[in-house]
Write an enzyme that holds these catalytic residues in place. Structure first.
Site, PDB file in Angstrom:
ATOM      1  CD  GLU A 113       2.384  28.485 100.451  1.00 28.95           C
ATOM      2  OE1 GLU A 113       1.755  28.457 101.526  1.00 28.95           O
ATOM      3  OE2 GLU A 113       3.558  28.088 100.361  1.00 28.95           O
ATOM      4  CD1 TRP A 170       2.089  24.658 102.082  1.00 28.11           C
ATOM      5  CD2 TRP A 170       1.749  23.731 104.091  1.00 28.11           C
ATOM      6  NE1 TRP A 170       3.306  24.301 102.607  1.00 28.11           N
ATOM      7  CE2 TRP A 170       3.123  23.734 103.842  1.00 28.11           C
ATOM      8  CE3 TRP A 170       1.282  23.192 105.290  1.00 28.11           C
ATOM      9  CZ2 TRP A 170       4.055  23.216 104.738  1.00 28.11           C
ATOM     10  CZ3 TRP A 170       2.199  22.681 106.194  1.00 28.11           C
ATOM     11  CH2 TRP A 170       3.563  22.687 105.918  1.00 28.11           C
ATOM     12  CD1 TRP A 188      -1.161  24.149 126.898  1.00 33.49           C
ATOM     13  CD2 TRP A 188       0.147  25.708 125.965  1.00 33.49           C
ATOM     14  NE1 TRP A 188      -0.729  23.664 125.689  1.00 33.49           N
ATOM     15  CE2 TRP A 188       0.074  24.599 125.086  1.00 33.49           C
ATOM     16  CE3 TRP A 188       0.910  26.810 125.581  1.00 33.49           C
ATOM     17  CZ2 TRP A 188       0.739  24.552 123.874  1.00 33.49           C
ATOM     18  CZ3 TRP A 188       1.568  26.760 124.369  1.00 33.49           C
ATOM     19  CH2 TRP A 188       1.485  25.646 123.530  1.00 33.49           C
ATOM     20  CG  ASN A 207       0.992  32.442 105.874  1.00 32.82           C
ATOM     21  OD1 ASN A 207       0.355  31.763 106.671  1.00 32.82           O
ATOM     22  ND2 ASN A 207       2.190  32.096 105.436  1.00 32.82           N
ATOM     23  CD1 TRP A 234      -1.848  24.248 121.028  1.00 30.77           C
ATOM     24  CD2 TRP A 234      -3.632  24.481 119.708  1.00 30.77           C
ATOM     25  NE1 TRP A 234      -2.475  23.024 120.951  1.00 30.77           N
ATOM     26  CE2 TRP A 234      -3.565  23.136 120.146  1.00 30.77           C
ATOM     27  CE3 TRP A 234      -4.671  24.847 118.862  1.00 30.77           C
ATOM     28  CZ2 TRP A 234      -4.506  22.164 119.772  1.00 30.77           C
ATOM     29  CZ3 TRP A 234      -5.606  23.891 118.484  1.00 30.77           C
ATOM     30  CH2 TRP A 234      -5.509  22.572 118.936  1.00 30.77           C
ATOM     31  CD1 TRP A 245      -4.732  29.037 114.936  1.00 29.09           C
ATOM     32  CD2 TRP A 245      -3.269  29.559 116.555  1.00 29.09           C
ATOM     33  NE1 TRP A 245      -4.796  30.401 115.144  1.00 29.09           N
ATOM     34  CE2 TRP A 245      -3.910  30.745 116.138  1.00 29.09           C
ATOM     35  CE3 TRP A 245      -2.305  29.650 117.566  1.00 29.09           C
ATOM     36  CZ2 TRP A 245      -3.621  32.002 116.687  1.00 29.09           C
ATOM     37  CZ3 TRP A 245      -2.021  30.899 118.109  1.00 29.09           C
ATOM     38  CH2 TRP A 245      -2.674  32.054 117.672  1.00 29.09           C
TER      39      TRP A 245
HETATM   40  P1  FAD Z   1      -2.083  32.975  99.303  1.00 27.45           P
HETATM   41  O1  FAD Z   1      -0.675  33.079  99.721  1.00 27.45           O
HETATM   42  O2  FAD Z   1      -2.511  33.738  98.131  1.00 27.45           O
HETATM   43  O3  FAD Z   1      -2.367  31.425  99.103  1.00 27.45           O
HETATM   44  C1  FAD Z   1      -3.425  30.930  98.261  1.00 27.45           C
HETATM   45  C2  FAD Z   1      -4.310  29.990  99.048  1.00 27.45           C
HETATM   46  O4  FAD Z   1      -3.563  28.872  99.525  1.00 27.45           O
HETATM   47  C3  FAD Z   1      -4.916  30.613 100.284  1.00 27.45           C
HETATM   48  O5  FAD Z   1      -6.062  31.355  99.970  1.00 27.45           O
HETATM   49  C4  FAD Z   1      -5.200  29.404 101.148  1.00 27.45           C
HETATM   50  O6  FAD Z   1      -6.411  28.775 100.777  1.00 27.45           O
HETATM   51  C5  FAD Z   1      -4.055  28.476 100.804  1.00 27.45           C
HETATM   52  N1  FAD Z   1      -2.985  28.613 101.795  1.00 27.45           N
HETATM   53  C6  FAD Z   1      -1.926  29.444 101.762  1.00 27.45           C
HETATM   54  N2  FAD Z   1      -1.121  29.239 102.816  1.00 27.45           N
HETATM   55  C7  FAD Z   1      -1.710  28.266 103.549  1.00 27.45           C
HETATM   56  C8  FAD Z   1      -1.369  27.609 104.759  1.00 27.45           C
HETATM   57  N3  FAD Z   1      -0.250  27.888 105.419  1.00 27.45           N
HETATM   58  N4  FAD Z   1      -2.201  26.669 105.232  1.00 27.45           N
HETATM   59  C9  FAD Z   1      -3.321  26.340 104.580  1.00 27.45           C
HETATM   60  N5  FAD Z   1      -3.693  26.924 103.417  1.00 27.45           N
HETATM   61  C10 FAD Z   1      -2.907  27.870 102.914  1.00 27.45           C
HETATM   62  N6  FAD Z   1      -5.941  29.871 106.230  1.00 27.45           N
HETATM   63  C11 FAD Z   1      -7.271  29.792 106.049  1.00 27.45           C
HETATM   64  O7  FAD Z   1      -7.730  29.703 104.912  1.00 27.45           O
HETATM   65  N7  FAD Z   1      -8.127  29.796 107.112  1.00 27.45           N
HETATM   66  C12 FAD Z   1      -7.684  29.889 108.396  1.00 27.45           C
HETATM   67  O8  FAD Z   1      -8.498  29.865 109.341  1.00 27.45           O
HETATM   68  C13 FAD Z   1      -6.270  30.014 108.609  1.00 27.45           C
HETATM   69  N8  FAD Z   1      -5.781  30.161 109.863  1.00 27.45           N
HETATM   70  C14 FAD Z   1      -4.419  30.287 110.039  1.00 27.45           C
HETATM   71  C15 FAD Z   1      -3.921  30.410 111.339  1.00 27.45           C
HETATM   72  C16 FAD Z   1      -2.545  30.553 111.542  1.00 27.45           C
HETATM   73  C17 FAD Z   1      -2.006  30.662 112.967  1.00 27.45           C
HETATM   74  C18 FAD Z   1      -1.663  30.554 110.442  1.00 27.45           C
HETATM   75  C19 FAD Z   1      -0.187  30.688 110.654  1.00 27.45           C
HETATM   76  C20 FAD Z   1      -2.155  30.400 109.164  1.00 27.45           C
HETATM   77  C21 FAD Z   1      -3.530  30.260 108.934  1.00 27.45           C
HETATM   78  N9  FAD Z   1      -4.064  30.112 107.629  1.00 27.45           N
HETATM   79  C22 FAD Z   1      -5.418  29.996 107.468  1.00 27.45           C
HETATM   80  C23 FAD Z   1      -3.166  29.919 106.472  1.00 27.45           C
HETATM   81  C24 FAD Z   1      -2.787  31.199 105.715  1.00 27.45           C
HETATM   82  O9  FAD Z   1      -2.349  32.185 106.607  1.00 27.45           O
HETATM   83  C25 FAD Z   1      -3.926  31.764 104.881  1.00 27.45           C
HETATM   84  O10 FAD Z   1      -4.498  30.758 104.080  1.00 27.45           O
HETATM   85  C26 FAD Z   1      -3.426  32.883 103.954  1.00 27.45           C
HETATM   86  O11 FAD Z   1      -2.868  33.919 104.712  1.00 27.45           O
HETATM   87  C27 FAD Z   1      -4.575  33.411 103.140  1.00 27.45           C
HETATM   88  O12 FAD Z   1      -4.168  34.508 102.368  1.00 27.45           O
HETATM   89  P2  FAD Z   1      -4.110  34.414 100.787  1.00 27.45           P
HETATM   90  O13 FAD Z   1      -5.411  33.889 100.283  1.00 27.45           O
HETATM   91  O14 FAD Z   1      -3.681  35.729 100.306  1.00 27.45           O
HETATM   92  O15 FAD Z   1      -2.985  33.330 100.584  1.00 27.45           O
END
Ligand code: FAD
Length: 480
Positions: free
Chosen positions: A277, A280, A308, A344, A362, A385
């Site tokens: 993750e 990502w 849109w 997420n 979006w 997004w």
């Molecule tokens: P964990 O599951 O604990 O993951 C650990 C770290 O991995 C996160 O802190 C993050 O840095 C990274 N990560 C995890 N999933 C993703 C992902 N899909 N994409 C990129 N990095 C990821 N994340 C942001 O940091 N900033 C945003 O502005 C953001 N906007 C989002 C908008 C949408 C529409 C969606 C669907 C996702 C977005 N995310 C964003 C990705 C993701 O939702 C968050 O990083 C995650 O929910 C953060 O929670 P966590 O730290 O508990 O994640």
């Protein structure tokens, strides 16, 4: 005596901060600086501004202890750096290299200015695990699909050792002037709506390490199985805002997770998935670096002509306020508003609902997230997004439309998450918690619910909305 400026930007930490450590090793005196430059790059949203204020507070306290206080300035980065160099006689500027297009432009300007003025501008890594410029396909192109991107990353040399935290920093004989933190005006004026944010998060480097260690203890082992469950307390790490502001380096997380996996093999399954993750996040920066228009233009150009709907302010407001009548969507939007963060899985559900069921651009959703998320990130927010909208890299196909009822039932099976954030329907039995409009009248009465009065009727007829979305997609399908 030599003096170096250290610019803090998306690296508000002392630990594993190569720019700071190198400046400390190479110069006699170090001047740590944060410049709030609202014109270079995208200005932070309201929730990010709150986080930034609190994080700078902690950074300033930590630097004070080392002996060299944080200097705060506001304005054009280049002009402020030039002024600081002339005030301190600094010969070098150290900073962490960033991948936000606005930040890259600023770095380039600094570099050119430095050459003209005989000031060394030294840039170091630290924002990502794998630098976007080092990772490319066999055809020497950027990756647009995650799995091969990540496979290539994992073949790169192992992450280097962490850089030591400087305990003492020498300051120059005379310090340049600094603004007070309040002068940056990062906190809301008038009504203070940030109570829910401070109840949910503690910004700063020390807290970031605590959050990581607690997650390794309580959440890592079950991460792979539970990460889609917004109802469970430790299903994900909640490290995202700490990473966004660089209070902890991704390399620190990488190293600590690897150490924990080596000590406790039971953590391996969850640990590998967790690091993926983080991959990502790197992938988002990879995309932003190679496609700097990502925040404004669809990566798949056909989507720039997508029909849109526009001008429907009421529908957008209902979505923003968590008043759509779809409980899992409303719970997510209210979690965002109250705490500055959303799980997420729920981000995917609410985003899909906006671009598919409501057929709104979006960018409307991205802008709302930018303003309200404490982790609003220039790369991850836009890339995610676009991913949901179907226009981005490795995107979910547009025609795959999440059903908010089934998603709710699958990922919030007992409705605990919905009940927490949509208390007005909390007394419904589990069977109807994700679809109150199907509940018999007597059950609604017993639960004190009058649909359309105490909780909204569904904002759209899902079947009709689905048809409308697929018809809209048909108009661009041939060009995709
Ligand atoms: P964990 O599951 O604990 O993951 C650990 C770290 O991995 C996160 O802190 C993050 O840095 C990274 N990560 C995890 N999933 C993703 C992902 N899909 N994409 C990129 N990095 C990821 N994340 C942001 O940091 N900033 C945003 O502005 C953001 N906007 C989002 C908008 C949408 C529409 C969606 C669907 C996702 C977005 N995310 C964003 C990705 C993701 O939702 C968050 O990083 C995650 O929910 C953060 O929670 P966590 O730290 O508990 O994640």
């Amino acid at each position: 005596m030599t003096t170096a400026l250290v610019l803090f930007h998306s690296n508000l930490r002392l630990g594993d901060n190569t720019a700071l450590a190198r400046a400390a090793a190479e110069a006699d005196a170090v001047v740590p600086v944060f410049i709030l430059d609202e014109k270079n790059g995208r200005a932070p949203g309201a929730a990010s501004r709150w986080w930034l204020h609190r994080s700078l507070e902690r950074l300033a306290a930590a630097l004070e202890k080392t002996g060299s206080p944080l200097i705060l300035r506001c304005g054009d980065t280049l002009a402020e750096v030039a002024a600081l160099v002339s005030e301190t006689g600094a010969e070098a500027v150290y900073l962490q290299h960033g991948y936000d297009p606005g930040v890259q432009e600023m770095e380039e300007q600094l570099h050119v200015w430095g050459q003209k003025n005989d000031v060394a501008v030294k840039r170091f890594g630290g924002q990502v695990l794998f630098r976007p410029e080092d990772i490319s396909t066999q055809e020497d192109k950027p990756y647009t699909v995650f799995s091969p991107f990540w496979r290539t990353c994992l073949k790169e040399p192992a992450q280097g050792a962490l850089v030591r935290t400087p305990k003492k920093l020498a300051r120059p004989d005379s310090l340049p002037a600094s603004l007070a933190l309040d002068d940056l005006a990062l906190l809301p004026e008038g009504y203070d709506w940030t109570g829910g944010l401070s109840d949910s998060f503690t910004p700063g480097e020390e807290a970031a390490y605590e959050v990581l260690d607690r997650f390794i203890e309580d959440g890592l082992e079950t991460y792979k199985d539970d990460r889609d469950r917004p109802d469970l307390a430790h299903s994900t790490s909640r490290l995202s805002p700490h990473l966004r502001f660089g209070e902890i380096s991704p390399r620190t997380i990488w190293q600590r997770v690897h150490t924990a996996m080596a000590e406790r093999p039971a953590l391996e399954r969850g640990g590998e998935h967790f690091l993926r993750e983080l991959g990502w996040r790197d992938f988002s920066y990879h995309l932003l670096h190679h496609f700097p228009d990502l925040p404004t233009r669809a990566l798949k150009p056909a989507f720039d002509d997508f029909p849109w709907r526009s001008g429907d302010a009421d529908t957008l407001t209902a979505w923003q306020q968590g008043q759509t009548g779809f409980p899992i969507v409303d719970a997510g939007m209210r979690q965002l508003w109250q705490t500055g963060w959303m799980h997420n899985r729920v981000r995917m559900i609410v985003a899909s609902f906006l671009v598919k069921e409501l057929l709104l651009h979006w960018r409307e959703g991205e802008a709302w997230f930018w303003d309200t998320l404490v982790d609003a990130d220039p790369a991850s927010n836009t890339a995610s997004w676009q991913w949901v909208a179907g226009s981005g890299a490795d995107a979910a196909p547009y025609f795959r439309i999440f059903n908010p009822v089934l998603q709710g039932e699958k990922f919030d099976p007992a409705g605990d998450y919905v009940r927490r954030f949509v208390p007005e329907i909390a007394d419904l039995p589990d069977t109807y918690i994700h679809k109150p409009w199907e509940a018999p009248r007597d059950l609604l009465d017993e639960a004190g619910i009058t649909l359309g009065t105490t909780y909204p009727e569904p904002l759209v007829d899902r079947k009709e909305a689905r048809k409308r979305a697929l018809a809209a997609f048909e108009t661009i399908k041939k060009d995709r």
